[in-house]
Design an enzyme around this catalytic site. Structure first.
Site, PDB file in Angstrom:
ATOM      1  N   LYS A  12       0.816  -1.217   0.000  1.00  0.00           N
ATOM      2  CA  LYS A  12       0.000   0.000   0.000  1.00  0.00           C
ATOM      3  C   LYS A  12       0.857   1.278   0.000  1.00  0.00           C
ATOM      4  O   LYS A  12       2.068   1.219   0.253  1.00  0.00           O
ATOM      5  CB  LYS A  12      -0.938  -0.035   1.225  1.00  0.00           C
ATOM      6  CG  LYS A  12      -1.979  -1.176   1.160  1.00  0.00           C
ATOM      7  CD  LYS A  12      -2.974  -1.097   2.323  1.00  0.00           C
ATOM      8  CE  LYS A  12      -4.026  -2.190   2.226  1.00  0.00           C
ATOM      9  NZ  LYS A  12      -5.033  -2.084   3.325  1.00  0.00           N
ATOM     10  N   TYR A  52     -12.647  -1.231  -3.726  1.00  0.00           N
ATOM     11  CA  TYR A  52     -13.172  -1.460  -2.378  1.00  0.00           C
ATOM     12  C   TYR A  52     -14.697  -1.317  -2.310  1.00  0.00           C
ATOM     13  O   TYR A  52     -15.235  -1.019  -1.230  1.00  0.00           O
ATOM     14  CB  TYR A  52     -12.504  -0.506  -1.386  1.00  0.00           C
ATOM     15  CG  TYR A  52     -11.110  -0.948  -0.961  1.00  0.00           C
ATOM     16  CD1 TYR A  52     -10.923  -2.105  -0.196  1.00  0.00           C
ATOM     17  CD2 TYR A  52      -9.977  -0.215  -1.303  1.00  0.00           C
ATOM     18  CE1 TYR A  52      -9.658  -2.516   0.201  1.00  0.00           C
ATOM     19  CE2 TYR A  52      -8.695  -0.622  -0.905  1.00  0.00           C
ATOM     20  CZ  TYR A  52      -8.553  -1.774  -0.149  1.00  0.00           C
ATOM     21  OH  TYR A  52      -7.306  -2.178   0.254  1.00  0.00           O
ATOM     22  N   ASN A 115      -2.135  -0.202   7.119  1.00  0.00           N
ATOM     23  CA  ASN A 115      -1.638  -1.524   7.523  1.00  0.00           C
ATOM     24  C   ASN A 115      -0.766  -2.175   6.455  1.00  0.00           C
ATOM     25  O   ASN A 115      -0.638  -3.382   6.391  1.00  0.00           O
ATOM     26  CB  ASN A 115      -2.808  -2.419   7.944  1.00  0.00           C
ATOM     27  CG  ASN A 115      -3.824  -2.595   6.839  1.00  0.00           C
ATOM     28  OD1 ASN A 115      -3.628  -2.117   5.717  1.00  0.00           O
ATOM     29  ND2 ASN A 115      -4.905  -3.311   7.121  1.00  0.00           N
ATOM     30  N   HIS A 118      -2.260  -5.588   1.420  1.00  0.00           N
ATOM     31  CA  HIS A 118      -3.583  -6.169   1.165  1.00  0.00           C
ATOM     32  C   HIS A 118      -3.418  -7.628   0.761  1.00  0.00           C
ATOM     33  O   HIS A 118      -2.412  -7.992   0.158  1.00  0.00           O
ATOM     34  CB  HIS A 118      -4.269  -5.420   0.010  1.00  0.00           C
ATOM     35  CG  HIS A 118      -5.500  -6.105  -0.518  1.00  0.00           C
ATOM     36  ND1 HIS A 118      -6.738  -5.928   0.054  1.00  0.00           N
ATOM     37  CD2 HIS A 118      -5.673  -6.998  -1.544  1.00  0.00           C
ATOM     38  CE1 HIS A 118      -7.632  -6.672  -0.608  1.00  0.00           C
ATOM     39  NE2 HIS A 118      -6.998  -7.326  -1.582  1.00  0.00           N
ATOM     40  N   GLU A 129      -9.887 -10.015  -8.058  1.00  0.00           N
ATOM     41  CA  GLU A 129      -8.977  -8.900  -7.772  1.00  0.00           C
ATOM     42  C   GLU A 129      -7.720  -8.954  -8.640  1.00  0.00           C
ATOM     43  O   GLU A 129      -7.200  -7.914  -9.038  1.00  0.00           O
ATOM     44  CB  GLU A 129      -8.610  -8.895  -6.278  1.00  0.00           C
ATOM     45  CG  GLU A 129      -9.800  -8.532  -5.400  1.00  0.00           C
ATOM     46  CD  GLU A 129      -9.483  -8.525  -3.904  1.00  0.00           C
ATOM     47  OE1 GLU A 129     -10.375  -8.167  -3.122  1.00  0.00           O
ATOM     48  OE2 GLU A 129      -8.342  -8.868  -3.517  1.00  0.00           O
TER      49      GLU A 129
HETATM   50  P1  IDP Z   1      -8.465  -6.758   5.215  1.00  0.00           P
HETATM   51  O1  IDP Z   1      -7.587  -5.815   4.394  1.00  0.00           O
HETATM   52  O2  IDP Z   1      -7.708  -7.350   6.371  1.00  0.00           O
HETATM   53  O3  IDP Z   1      -9.167  -7.802   4.375  1.00  0.00           O
HETATM   54  P2  IDP Z   1     -11.001  -5.333   5.354  1.00  0.00           P
HETATM   55  O4  IDP Z   1     -11.982  -5.465   6.466  1.00  0.00           O
HETATM   56  O5  IDP Z   1     -11.331  -5.977   4.044  1.00  0.00           O
HETATM   57  O6  IDP Z   1      -9.581  -5.858   5.911  1.00  0.00           O
HETATM   58  O7  IDP Z   1     -10.767  -3.785   5.127  1.00  0.00           O
HETATM   59  C1  IDP Z   1     -10.096  -3.292   3.983  1.00  0.00           C
HETATM   60  C2  IDP Z   1      -9.105  -2.228   4.415  1.00  0.00           C
HETATM   61  O8  IDP Z   1      -9.818  -1.125   4.971  1.00  0.00           O
HETATM   62  C3  IDP Z   1      -8.136  -2.639   5.526  1.00  0.00           C
HETATM   63  O9  IDP Z   1      -7.009  -3.349   5.059  1.00  0.00           O
HETATM   64  C4  IDP Z   1      -7.759  -1.306   6.129  1.00  0.00           C
HETATM   65  O10 IDP Z   1      -6.794  -0.617   5.334  1.00  0.00           O
HETATM   66  C5  IDP Z   1      -9.080  -0.548   6.048  1.00  0.00           C
HETATM   67  N1  IDP Z   1      -9.889  -0.686   7.286  1.00  0.00           N
HETATM   68  C6  IDP Z   1     -10.555  -1.789   7.712  1.00  0.00           C
HETATM   69  N2  IDP Z   1     -11.207  -1.564   8.881  1.00  0.00           N
HETATM   70  C7  IDP Z   1     -10.955  -0.258   9.182  1.00  0.00           C
HETATM   71  C8  IDP Z   1     -11.364   0.600  10.272  1.00  0.00           C
HETATM   72  O11 IDP Z   1     -12.082   0.199  11.187  1.00  0.00           O
HETATM   73  N3  IDP Z   1     -10.893   1.886  10.226  1.00  0.00           N
HETATM   74  C9  IDP Z   1     -10.091   2.358   9.209  1.00  0.00           C
HETATM   75  N4  IDP Z   1      -9.702   1.598   8.174  1.00  0.00           N
HETATM   76  C10 IDP Z   1     -10.119   0.311   8.154  1.00  0.00           C
HETATM   77 MG    MG Z   2     -10.567  -7.508   2.858  1.00  0.00          MG
END
Ligand code: IDP
Ligand code: MG
Length: 143
Positions: A12, A52, A115, A118, A129
């Site tokens: 990212k 997304y 984080n 992805h 994807e």
């Molecule tokens: P994942 O990437 O672990 O599959 P997802 O729930 O699919 O997690 O969420 C997609 C992305 O959205 C996450 O990787 C993160 O960057 C962001 N994200 C997820 N939950 C939150 C939140 O509660 N606050 C802010 N950003 C979030």
């Molecule tokens: Mg996800």
């Protein structure tokens, strides 16, 4: 070929900006994942919103898509028998503070949004994807 899965891995914008791309790529290689496609791209806000789309109703959607279009990203197609689960274990939980020790997100993530990486969450989404970013001729075959 049939039982092989594909996952879309993304380094990212936060990680690319912090010059962690080489380190993360090296860890992906050392962990034994097979990279069958790789490129550096920049998402527009609209394309990040499409990618997304499942999170459109979430409170973090605007901020997430702003972040994901804020700078270049590295997208990779990984292929292997259990690559979806194996790669998600390797990167760790969404929130770096909850991610297991030694995972990519634990080691480099700075917030639940930032984080650093992805990974697709199911074989179906993995294929979808990968197709979002790669033409079939841009991916390696079974050689
Ligand atoms: P994942 O990437 O672990 O599959 P997802 O729930 O699919 O997690 O969420 C997609 C992305 O959205 C996450 O990787 C993160 O960057 C962001 N994200 C997820 N939950 C939150 C939140 O509660 N606050 C802010 N950003 C979030
Ligand atoms: Mg996800």
């Amino acid at each position: 070929m049939t039982e092989k899965e594909r996952t879309l891995a993304i380094i990212k914008p936060d990680a690319v900006k912090r010059q962690l791309a080489g380190t993360i790529l090296s860890r992906i290689e050392r962990a034994g994942f097979r990279i069958i496609g790789l490129k550096l791209v920049r998402l527009s806000k609209e394309r990040a919103e499409n990618f997304y789309a499942v999170h459109r109703s979430k409170p973090f959607f605007a901020s997430l898509t702003e972040f994901m279009s804020s700078g270049p990203i590295i997208v990779m197609a990984l292929q292997g028998k259990r690559v979806i689960d194996d790669y998600r274990s390797f990167i760790g939980s969404t929130d770096p503070a909850q991610a297991g020790y030694g995972t990519i997100r634990r080691d480099y993530g700075t917030s639940i949004e930032r984080n650093v990486v992805h990974g697709s969450d199911s074989p179906e989404n993995g294929l979808r994807e990968v197709r979002f970013f790669f033409e079939e001729h841009e991916c390696l075959g079974d050689e």
